[in-house]
Scaffold this motif. Structure first.
Motif, PDB file in Angstrom:
ATOM      1  N   ALA A 164      37.387 -61.454 -58.640  1.00 34.44           N
ATOM      2  CA  ALA A 164      37.449 -62.750 -59.327  1.00 34.44           C
ATOM      3  C   ALA A 164      38.877 -63.228 -59.475  1.00 34.44           C
ATOM      4  O   ALA A 164      39.175 -64.426 -59.407  1.00 34.44           O
ATOM      5  CB  ALA A 164      36.773 -62.641 -60.687  1.00 34.44           C
ATOM      6  N   ILE A 165      39.826 -62.270 -59.711  1.00 37.11           N
ATOM      7  CA  ILE A 165      41.240 -62.670 -59.861  1.00 37.11           C
ATOM      8  C   ILE A 165      41.747 -63.258 -58.548  1.00 37.11           C
ATOM      9  O   ILE A 165      42.452 -64.272 -58.530  1.00 37.11           O
ATOM     10  CB  ILE A 165      42.091 -61.446 -60.291  1.00 37.11           C
ATOM     11  N   VAL A 166      41.379 -62.613 -57.428  1.00 35.71           N
ATOM     12  CA  VAL A 166      41.825 -63.131 -56.127  1.00 35.71           C
ATOM     13  C   VAL A 166      41.266 -64.546 -55.898  1.00 35.71           C
ATOM     14  O   VAL A 166      41.978 -65.456 -55.459  1.00 35.71           O
ATOM     15  CB  VAL A 166      41.369 -62.170 -55.011  1.00 35.71           C
ATOM     16  N   ILE A 167      39.977 -64.708 -56.215  1.00 35.03           N
ATOM     17  CA  ILE A 167      39.357 -66.034 -56.039  1.00 35.03           C
ATOM     18  C   ILE A 167      40.013 -67.057 -56.946  1.00 35.03           C
ATOM     19  O   ILE A 167      40.218 -68.226 -56.568  1.00 35.03           O
ATOM     20  CB  ILE A 167      37.849 -65.940 -56.313  1.00 35.03           C
ATOM     21  N   SER A 168      40.375 -66.652 -58.170  1.00 36.09           N
ATOM     22  CA  SER A 168      41.006 -67.575 -59.116  1.00 36.09           C
ATOM     23  C   SER A 168      42.325 -68.076 -58.576  1.00 36.09           C
ATOM     24  O   SER A 168      42.704 -69.252 -58.747  1.00 36.09           O
ATOM     25  CB  SER A 168      41.214 -66.889 -60.467  1.00 36.09           C
ATOM     26  N   MET A 169      43.077 -67.208 -57.888  1.00 32.48           N
ATOM     27  CA  MET A 169      44.363 -67.622 -57.335  1.00 32.48           C
ATOM     28  C   MET A 169      44.145 -68.696 -56.251  1.00 32.48           C
ATOM     29  O   MET A 169      44.846 -69.714 -56.215  1.00 32.48           O
ATOM     30  CB  MET A 169      45.087 -66.404 -56.746  1.00 32.48           C
ATOM     31  N   PHE A 170      43.180 -68.425 -55.367  1.00 37.07           N
ATOM     32  CA  PHE A 170      42.897 -69.437 -54.331  1.00 37.07           C
ATOM     33  C   PHE A 170      42.347 -70.732 -54.944  1.00 37.07           C
ATOM     34  O   PHE A 170      42.647 -71.840 -54.477  1.00 37.07           O
ATOM     35  CB  PHE A 170      41.894 -68.872 -53.325  1.00 37.07           C
ATOM     36  N   LEU A 171      41.553 -70.571 -55.990  1.00 40.15           N
ATOM     37  CA  LEU A 171      40.997 -71.754 -56.664  1.00 40.15           C
ATOM     38  C   LEU A 171      42.084 -72.591 -57.294  1.00 40.15           C
ATOM     39  O   LEU A 171      42.052 -73.831 -57.237  1.00 40.15           O
ATOM     40  CB  LEU A 171      39.967 -71.311 -57.718  1.00 40.15           C
ATOM     41  N   LEU A 172      43.097 -71.938 -57.863  1.00 38.88           N
ATOM     42  CA  LEU A 172      44.205 -72.669 -58.490  1.00 38.88           C
ATOM     43  C   LEU A 172      44.972 -73.468 -57.450  1.00 38.88           C
ATOM     44  O   LEU A 172      45.333 -74.638 -57.678  1.00 38.88           O
ATOM     45  CB  LEU A 172      45.124 -71.674 -59.216  1.00 38.88           C
ATOM     46  N   VAL A 173      45.184 -72.837 -56.308  1.00 38.75           N
ATOM     47  CA  VAL A 173      45.894 -73.551 -55.228  1.00 38.75           C
ATOM     48  C   VAL A 173      45.078 -74.783 -54.775  1.00 38.75           C
ATOM     49  O   VAL A 173      45.612 -75.877 -54.551  1.00 38.75           O
ATOM     50  CB  VAL A 173      46.144 -72.596 -54.042  1.00 38.75           C
ATOM     51  N   TYR A 174      43.759 -74.613 -54.651  1.00 39.65           N
ATOM     52  CA  TYR A 174      42.887 -75.726 -54.228  1.00 39.65           C
ATOM     53  C   TYR A 174      42.930 -76.886 -55.227  1.00 39.65           C
ATOM     54  O   TYR A 174      43.017 -78.052 -54.846  1.00 39.65           O
ATOM     55  CB  TYR A 174      41.454 -75.221 -54.054  1.00 39.65           C
ATOM     56  N   ILE A 175      42.900 -76.508 -56.543  1.00 43.96           N
ATOM     57  CA  ILE A 175      42.904 -77.557 -57.581  1.00 43.96           C
ATOM     58  C   ILE A 175      44.210 -78.336 -57.543  1.00 43.96           C
ATOM     59  O   ILE A 175      44.230 -79.573 -57.638  1.00 43.96           O
ATOM     60  CB  ILE A 175      42.664 -76.929 -58.967  1.00 43.96           C
ATOM     61  N   ILE A 176      45.344 -77.578 -57.396  1.00 47.03           N
ATOM     62  CA  ILE A 176      46.650 -78.263 -57.351  1.00 47.03           C
ATOM     63  C   ILE A 176      46.707 -79.179 -56.130  1.00 47.03           C
ATOM     64  O   ILE A 176      47.129 -80.349 -56.208  1.00 47.03           O
ATOM     65  CB  ILE A 176      47.789 -77.223 -57.323  1.00 47.03           C
ATOM     66  N   PHE A 177      46.235 -78.689 -54.993  1.00 47.60           N
ATOM     67  CA  PHE A 177      46.283 -79.462 -53.748  1.00 47.60           C
ATOM     68  C   PHE A 177      45.392 -80.713 -53.835  1.00 47.60           C
ATOM     69  O   PHE A 177      45.791 -81.817 -53.461  1.00 47.60           O
ATOM     70  CB  PHE A 177      45.839 -78.555 -52.598  1.00 47.60           C
ATOM     71  N   ALA A 178      44.179 -80.527 -54.368  1.00 52.22           N
ATOM     72  CA  ALA A 178      43.246 -81.665 -54.496  1.00 52.22           C
ATOM     73  C   ALA A 178      43.762 -82.705 -55.473  1.00 52.22           C
ATOM     74  O   ALA A 178      43.624 -83.917 -55.260  1.00 52.22           O
ATOM     75  CB  ALA A 178      41.883 -81.152 -54.942  1.00 52.22           C
ATOM     76  N   THR A 179      44.397 -82.228 -56.606  1.00 52.47           N
ATOM     77  CA  THR A 179      44.914 -83.166 -57.609  1.00 52.47           C
ATOM     78  C   THR A 179      46.044 -84.002 -57.036  1.00 52.47           C
ATOM     79  O   THR A 179      46.134 -85.220 -57.262  1.00 52.47           O
ATOM     80  CB  THR A 179      45.394 -82.400 -58.852  1.00 52.47           C
ATOM     81  N   VAL A 180      46.935 -83.357 -56.265  1.00 53.82           N
ATOM     82  CA  VAL A 180      48.066 -84.092 -55.678  1.00 53.82           C
ATOM     83  C   VAL A 180      47.556 -85.164 -54.709  1.00 53.82           C
ATOM     84  O   VAL A 180      47.998 -86.314 -54.728  1.00 53.82           O
ATOM     85  CB  VAL A 180      49.031 -83.106 -54.978  1.00 53.82           C
ATOM     86  N   ILE A 181      46.615 -84.734 -53.836  1.00 53.84           N
ATOM     87  CA  ILE A 181      46.086 -85.711 -52.858  1.00 53.84           C
ATOM     88  C   ILE A 181      45.352 -86.867 -53.554  1.00 53.84           C
ATOM     89  O   ILE A 181      45.525 -88.038 -53.214  1.00 53.84           O
ATOM     90  CB  ILE A 181      45.151 -84.996 -51.866  1.00 53.84           C
ATOM     91  N   TYR A 182      44.521 -86.528 -54.548  1.00 53.82           N
ATOM     92  CA  TYR A 182      43.739 -87.565 -55.251  1.00 53.82           C
ATOM     93  C   TYR A 182      44.654 -88.538 -55.986  1.00 53.82           C
ATOM     94  O   TYR A 182      44.426 -89.746 -56.011  1.00 53.82           O
ATOM     95  CB  TYR A 182      42.769 -86.901 -56.223  1.00 53.82           C
ATOM     96  N   THR A 183      45.766 -87.970 -56.605  1.00 54.09           N
ATOM     97  CA  THR A 183      46.637 -88.811 -57.424  1.00 54.09           C
ATOM     98  C   THR A 183      47.552 -89.673 -56.573  1.00 54.09           C
ATOM     99  O   THR A 183      47.638 -90.896 -56.771  1.00 54.09           O
ATOM    100  CB  THR A 183      47.479 -87.936 -58.376  1.00 54.09           C
TER     101      THR A 183
END
Length: 675
Positions: free
Chosen positions: A44-63
């Motif tokens: 779960a920790i490994v997935i959380s790290m990838f999830l955090l990167v995805y959220i940051i990337f999606a937020t930047v693109i959306y904004t």
């Protein structure tokens, strides 16, 4: 604020949902990550790290990508709008957007062309087409169509209101106006209508009678002259002509010539009558024209119905019959009396066979029965009794003019008290062996009991009036002769050709003689050789002329009243007498009869071409019209819903005042004379 509203509009609906899909996906991934924590914390920790990167990337693109995306979207919309505007400008259909006052907000190039102006968008639509004002003011949710003509081009114009939510009330709604050029279509429709073939039947009314009245050496010349007139007429309308018999033709011509003939009022009628090489009797023709949009077969049927109606109205006229209308032209001359009695003999034989086949016969005249109707009914009653058949005469109301005759018949007839029945009682007598004989009327609206026409299957019609539009046409035997002076004359001829020996009583003979005498105004009008022969036959069967004349003498009070009304008559246009019968008579029906008598009296005044007497009864005005030979009062009265003969006619307009009725007659007179 305006910018916020535009932004919301730009990313609304499905487009806004499309932009929000990364956020939705993040929510799902977070839920999945929580589930993994419950199973394996390290994974779960490994997935959380990838999830955090995805959220940051999606937020930047959306904004940061939203602004650019919106810009591209707006540019795309602008390019699309520009393309649509270009297409509207290049559209061949003239198109404009206007407001409710007609101010033009936008229009395409085609609209510029039909307006012949480069600054049309600065003007009002009403300056170009002023008659559009009503369409703009009355336009609702439904489209309105108008016709516009510009530079010899014809357009079908459609007005359509544009309803948009983003337009405030004070801005008002916009109206789209489309111009569809229908010039070529209308030209083709007109050409197609003009080239449609029309069928007509043309008969020479009195061919044999005219030839008999000229020297034998002149007969061929007379026939050639008439033939020449008809040939010249058919050539003028480029018609196909086929001679069916020596006096009958079939004529086929294009519809475009019909308007010309109507405008000319079918002058061929007068041209044929002008043929004269010593013949005392003018040649007259009848022309029946049938028009049908459905088939040529129906057009042929209409033509035959039209010629039958023309002959039934006395000839010397043109009848144009369409599906729902009938138009008459001519009919100015008196019907020609036929010398041959073949038709009367044939009708008498046919009537005898019908009576023999039935057990019960009902005889009916017209409403407000007069002496002629009652006399003819009594004559038919005598035929029925000759064949030992039961017969009843239908009369609802008895006027003073026919009361003496009815009382005498009740006293002398075999079933006197039961001879005369009301319409209601007659309806109860109808069965499958019942025959109805209608006399002295051919209009189904004027019969004594119209319900009998619908209930009885076997109907015989005997009448001398010219045919009208509401003819009783569901008959098994019809004998209508407009040349005859009266229905009593027709029935008297039939009586002479009944195979059995007919024995009339003096009362029956007197009743029929009275009918002839009244309808001919003491043998002064509409009399021919056969009229006097019928009168002689009745006299031989016991009609006492002296007693009849005594019975029809005028009382002093009535004589004074007729003189009073005549003295107050108005002379219109120097030759038409108008009078009002406002009093007199024991009841309303007697007053109507009095009005008819006054109309006859007025024709005795010098220089009077026609007389009209108006008798108000309840909400109707009874008009009695009389003439001698210079005016066809039948045609005039038909325009008011009535009818009759060339010289004796009447009408009963409803819901009008006596002044309005007089004005109606005057307007028709002016039209007939000035036209």
């Amino acid at each position: 604020m305006k910018s916020d509203r535009q932004s919301k509009q730009e990313i609304s609906g499905k487009l806004r949902f499309y932009f929000a899909w990364p956020i939705v996906l993040c929510t799902i991934l977070i839920a999945m990550n929580v589930a993994v924590y419950m199973i394996d914390a390290d994974a779960a920790i490994v997935i959380s790290m990838f999830l955090l990167v995805y959220i940051i990337f999606a937020t930047v693109i959306y904004t940061f990508g939203k602004v650019g995306f919106n810009t591209e979207l707006v540019q795309y919309a602008m390019r699309l709008a520009k393309t649509e505007k270009a297409r509207l400008n290049e559209m061949e259909v003239p198109y404009a957007i206007v407001d409710e006052r007609g101010n033009i907000h936008w229009c395409n190039n085609a609209f510029y062309d039909i307006s012949n102006s480069d600054n049309v968008d600065r003007n009002s639509l009403l300056k170009i087409f002023p008659h559009f004002e009503n369409a703009l003011s009355s336009l609702g949710e439904e489209d309105i169509e108008e016709i516009a003509i510009k530079d010899d081009r014809e357009y079908r114009v459609v007005f359509r209101k544009n309803m948009r939510e983003d337009i405030s009330e004070n801005q008002g709604s916009k109206i789209s106006v489309f111009f569809y050029d229908t010039t070529e279509i209308n030209a083709l429709l007109k050409e197609n209508n003009e080239n449609k073939m029309i069928m007509g039947l043309l008969y020479i009314d009195n061919y044999e009678e005219v030839l008999d009245n000229v020297d034998e050496v002149k007969r061929s010349l007379l026939s050639a002259l008439v033939e020449r007139k008809l040939t010249k007429f058919t050539q003028s309308i480029d018609a196909i002509t086929k001679k069916l018999e020596k006096d009958k033709y079939i004529i086929i011509f294009k519809n475009k010539y019909l308007e010309k003939l109507e405008k000319d009022k079918f002058s061929i009628l007068d041209e044929v009558k002008s043929v004269n090489i010593g013949n005392d009797m003018p040649v007259t023709i009848s022309f029946g024209i049938g028009i049908s949009k459905e088939s040529y077969t129906q057009s042929s049927d209409f033509a035959r119905a039209a010629i039958d109606m023309a002959l039934g109205r006395g000839g010397d006229q043109v009848v144009i019959k369409e599906k729902d209308s009938i138009v008459y032209f001519g009919g100015k001359s008196q019907g020609t009396e036929k010398n041959t009695r073949v038709k009367a003999r044939v009708k008498a034989h046919a009537l005898s066979e019908l009576i023999e086949a039935k057990d019960n016969v009902l005889i009916m005249g017209h409403k407000n029965s007069d002496t002629d109707a009652v006399g003819a009914a009594i004559g038919v009653y005598r035929i029925c009794k000759t064949f030992n058949k039961t017969a009843h005469i239908v009369i609802n109301d008895i006027s003073s003019s026919i009361a003496p005759t009815i009382e005498k018949m009740k006293a002398t007839a075999e079933n006197g008290e039961e001879l005369f029945v009301t319409g209601e009682k007659a309806l109860g007598m109808v069965d499958k062996d019942t025959m109805l004989v209608v006399v002295d009327v051919n209009n189904r609206e004027f019969v004594e009991c119209e319900e009998l026409l619908n209930k009885v299957d076997t109907i015989v019609l005997l009448d001398h009036h010219r045919q009208g539009e509401n003819l009783i046409n569901d008959t098994v035997l019809s004998y209508i002769e407009p040349y005859a002076s009266s229905s009593c004359e027709l029935v008297a001829e039939i009586l002479q050709y009944i195979d059995l020996d007919v024995k009339m009583t003096s009362t029956e003979a007197a009743a029929m003689y009275s009918g002839i005498m009244i309808d001919t105004n003491n043998f002064l009008t509409k009399t021919g050789v056969r009229t006097f022969e019928a009168a002689a036959f009745l006299k031989r069967n016991g009609a006492d002329v002296t007693k009849i004349r005594k019975e029809f003498r005028t009382e002093m009070e009535e004589f004074k009243l007729k003189a009073k009304v005549a003295s107050m008559a108005e002379i219109y246009r120097g030759c038409f007498a108008f009078a009002r019968c406002l009093e007199g008579g024991k009841n309303d029906k007697d007053r109507v009869i009095l009005g008819a008598k006054i109309a006859n009296e007025l024709m005795g005044i010098s220089n009077v071409k026609a007389s009209f007497v108006f008798t108000p009864i309840d909400n109707q005005i009874y008009i009695s019209a009389r003439s001698i030979d210079e005016l066809n009062v039948q045609v005039l009265m038909e325009k008011l819903g009535g009818g009759g003969h060339l010289s004796v006619a009447g009408a009963q307009p409803k819901n009008v005042t006596i002044e309005e009725a007089e004005n109606m007659v005057k307007v028709i007179l002016d039209t007939m004379i000035d036209g």
